[in-house]
Design a protein around this motif. Structure first.
Motif, PDB file in Angstrom:
ATOM      1  N   GLU A  21      40.362 -50.750  78.598  1.00 22.24           N
ATOM      2  CA  GLU A  21      40.315 -49.830  77.474  1.00 22.24           C
ATOM      3  C   GLU A  21      41.683 -49.729  76.813  1.00 22.24           C
ATOM      4  O   GLU A  21      42.710 -49.876  77.458  1.00 22.24           O
ATOM      5  CB  GLU A  21      39.862 -48.455  77.943  1.00 22.24           C
ATOM      6  N   ILE A  22      41.669 -49.439  75.538  1.00 21.40           N
ATOM      7  CA  ILE A  22      42.906 -49.268  74.800  1.00 21.40           C
ATOM      8  C   ILE A  22      43.329 -47.803  74.896  1.00 21.40           C
ATOM      9  O   ILE A  22      42.492 -46.920  74.975  1.00 21.40           O
ATOM     10  CB  ILE A  22      42.733 -49.723  73.325  1.00 21.40           C
ATOM     11  N   SER A  23      44.610 -47.581  74.959  1.00 20.35           N
ATOM     12  CA  SER A  23      45.145 -46.224  74.978  1.00 20.35           C
ATOM     13  C   SER A  23      46.472 -46.232  74.234  1.00 20.35           C
ATOM     14  O   SER A  23      47.090 -47.285  74.046  1.00 20.35           O
ATOM     15  CB  SER A  23      45.362 -45.745  76.413  1.00 20.35           C
ATOM     16  N   GLN A  24      46.915 -45.064  73.816  1.00 17.80           N
ATOM     17  CA  GLN A  24      48.194 -44.987  73.121  1.00 17.80           C
ATOM     18  C   GLN A  24      49.323 -45.422  74.048  1.00 17.80           C
ATOM     19  O   GLN A  24      50.266 -46.085  73.620  1.00 17.80           O
ATOM     20  CB  GLN A  24      48.450 -43.577  72.585  1.00 17.80           C
ATOM     21  N   ARG A  26      49.230 -47.720  76.323  1.00 22.39           N
ATOM     22  CA  ARG A  26      49.242 -49.189  76.365  1.00 22.39           C
ATOM     23  C   ARG A  26      49.839 -49.759  75.082  1.00 22.39           C
ATOM     24  O   ARG A  26      50.594 -50.731  75.105  1.00 22.39           O
ATOM     25  CB  ARG A  26      47.828 -49.704  76.577  1.00 22.39           C
ATOM     26  N   HIS A  43      46.634 -45.469  68.167  1.00 26.32           N
ATOM     27  CA  HIS A  43      45.248 -45.466  68.621  1.00 26.32           C
ATOM     28  C   HIS A  43      44.545 -44.314  67.921  1.00 26.32           C
ATOM     29  O   HIS A  43      44.910 -43.160  68.100  1.00 26.32           O
ATOM     30  CB  HIS A  43      45.180 -45.298  70.141  1.00 26.32           C
ATOM     31  N   GLU A  47      37.673 -47.852  69.574  1.00 27.91           N
ATOM     32  CA  GLU A  47      38.324 -49.157  69.520  1.00 27.91           C
ATOM     33  C   GLU A  47      39.198 -49.316  68.278  1.00 27.91           C
ATOM     34  O   GLU A  47      39.642 -50.415  67.978  1.00 27.91           O
ATOM     35  CB  GLU A  47      37.268 -50.262  69.535  1.00 27.91           C
TER      36      GLU A  47
END
Length: 88
Positions: A21-24, A26, A43, A47
């Motif tokens: 998953e994408i996160s701030q 990352r 983010h 998505e």
């Protein structure tokens, strides 16, 4: 009956890998790796990722962030915001 059992075993053996998953956090790591301001990648939700580099950004920095995003294998919708002209 054996054919049905074999098909069921094959189908259950094909597990799908969980997508990262994408996160701030990352995105911030990517910014640090490319030595860019963290505000360039944001983010938004789900998505959606906003990529807004400075009009004075160096090509190498933009290229580095795009490479980081591509290699992350994180499903995301990347949107380029604006097409401002650099001030003269």
């Amino acid at each position: 009956m054996k054919l049905l059992l074999a098909f069921t075993l094959l189908a259950s053996g094909q597990e799908t890998k969980p997508q990262p998953e994408i996160s701030q956090a990352r995105l911030d790591e990517m910014s640090v790796a490319c030595r860019t301001p963290r505000k360039w990648l944001k983010h938004l939700a789900g998505e959606q990722v906003q990529f807004r580099p400075s009009p004075k950004a160096r090509y190498e920095q933009v290229d580095c962030l795009l490479k980081q995003l591509r290699e992350s294998a994180v499903p995301m919708k990347l949107g380029f915001v604006g097409n401002e002209q650099a001030p003269e």
